[in-house]
Design an enzyme around this catalytic site. Structure first.
Site, short mmCIF file in Angstrom:
data_model
loop_
_atom_site.label_atom_id
_atom_site.label_comp_id
_atom_site.label_asym_id
_atom_site.label_seq_id
_atom_site.Cartn_x
_atom_site.Cartn_y
_atom_site.Cartn_z
CG ASP A 109 -2.55 1.18 0.82
OD1 ASP A 109 -2.73 1.14 -0.39
OD2 ASP A 109 -2.90 0.65 1.88
CB SER A 157 -13.05 -8.34 -4.53
OG SER A 157 -13.27 -7.51 -2.92
CG ASN A 212 -8.29 -2.20 -5.04
OD1 ASN A 212 -7.27 -3.01 -4.75
ND2 ASN A 212 -8.18 -0.99 -4.19
CD GLU A 234 3.43 -13.04 15.16
OE1 GLU A 234 3.48 -11.70 15.77
OE2 GLU A 234 3.16 -14.13 16.68
#
Ligand code: IPE
Ligand code: IPE
Ligand code: MG
Length: 249
Positions: free
Chosen positions: A21, A67, A69, A208
């Site tokens: 991102d 899905s 975007n 994690e």
């Protein structure tokens, strides 16, 4: 091809999943178009795949297009599809040469047909490679994944192919799009957002989580190594007690 360094002794995660991102913010901060950010982001992905191979990570999942975007402006979606086309064409041979198996998860039926062909070609060409599996999540949504799995299970039960009484977490996992790969041990999200954004919801039950402010286009091999080092120091209890506690009795 180098032999994998993951001998099982070091605390290297077998499966790392990344929410790549921050491409847009990276570009905007430089007065560039968001597409430039995506281009730079694709380069970062290439370096990270290399680094994952060097570290002996066996599975690397990259969230490239969710899905949700499709809700972006048509121009940006179009540019993302073009980039995807370009990279599938350009990178497949290189990944194959380096012993990578390529696997795509997500609803490919909504992708342009030529991209579906490129995906099938990449998957077929690399299907027997064993050094690392690179999973690309394209038009992927975690909830959609669970629904597809539930529907397939329902179909099999109705057709008397599966006995509902035998269904458990392990058998249900195999209906997921990640059915043949282990759950992620480590999930990394860049760009300072601490949310999952409908990524591998079922599969991340015990992953994690590692959040970094670095924007994806700046994410380097060293950043991956730092994340893995952080993982190595974690005490994963899976609901039980820590190993050191067990040893001490
Ligand atoms: C991630 O970067 C790439 C995709 C979601 C395709 P973004 O495009 O989300 O970048 P930001 O979050 O707007 O900075
Ligand atoms: C998640 O990033 C999807 C990908 C990285 C492909 P987004 O930028 O789409 O997520 P939100 O909108 O910030 O939750
Ligand atoms: Mg974003």
């Amino acid at each position: 091809m180098n032999a994998p360094q993951n001998t099982g002794n070091e605390n290297i995660p077998a499966h790392v999943a990344i929410i790549m991102d921050g491409n847009g913010r990276w570009a905007t901060a430089r007065g560039l178009s968001r597409t430039e950010g995506h281009r730079k982001g694709a380069e970062a992905a290439r370096h990270v795949v290399e680094a994952a191979g060097e570290l002996g990570i066996r599975y690397l999942t990259l969230f490239a297009f969710s899905s949700e975007n499709w809700n972006r402006p048509a121009d940006e979606v179009n540019d993302l599809m073009n980039l995807l086309r370009y990279y599938l064409k350009k990178e497949t041979a290189e990944l194959h040469k380096n012993g990578a198996r390529i696997k795509v998860i997500g609803d490919r039926s909504a992708l342009p047909i030529d991209i579906v062909k490129l995906i099938e070609n990449a998957e077929n060409l690399t299907r027997d490679n064993a050094k690392i599996t690179v999973v690309l999540a394209l038009n992927y949504g975690g909830r959609q994944d669970i629904i597809f799995a539930a529907k397939e299970l329902a179909r099999q039960v109705r057709a008397d192919e599966t006995d509902l009484a035998t269904v458990n977490e392990n058998s249900f996992s195999r209906y997921m799009m990640t059915g043949d790969i282990p759950d992620p041990d480590l999930m990394i999200r860049t760009s300072g957002e601490s949310r999952i954004s409908n990524f591998l919801l079922w599969q991340m039950a015990y992953a994690e989580l590692y959040f970094t402010d670095t924007l994806w286009p700046d994410f380097s091999k060293k950043d991956l190594k730092d994340a893995v080092a952080h993982f190595s120091g974690r005490d994963r209890r899976f609901g039980g007690l820590s190993q050191s506690h067990e040893i001490q009795g």
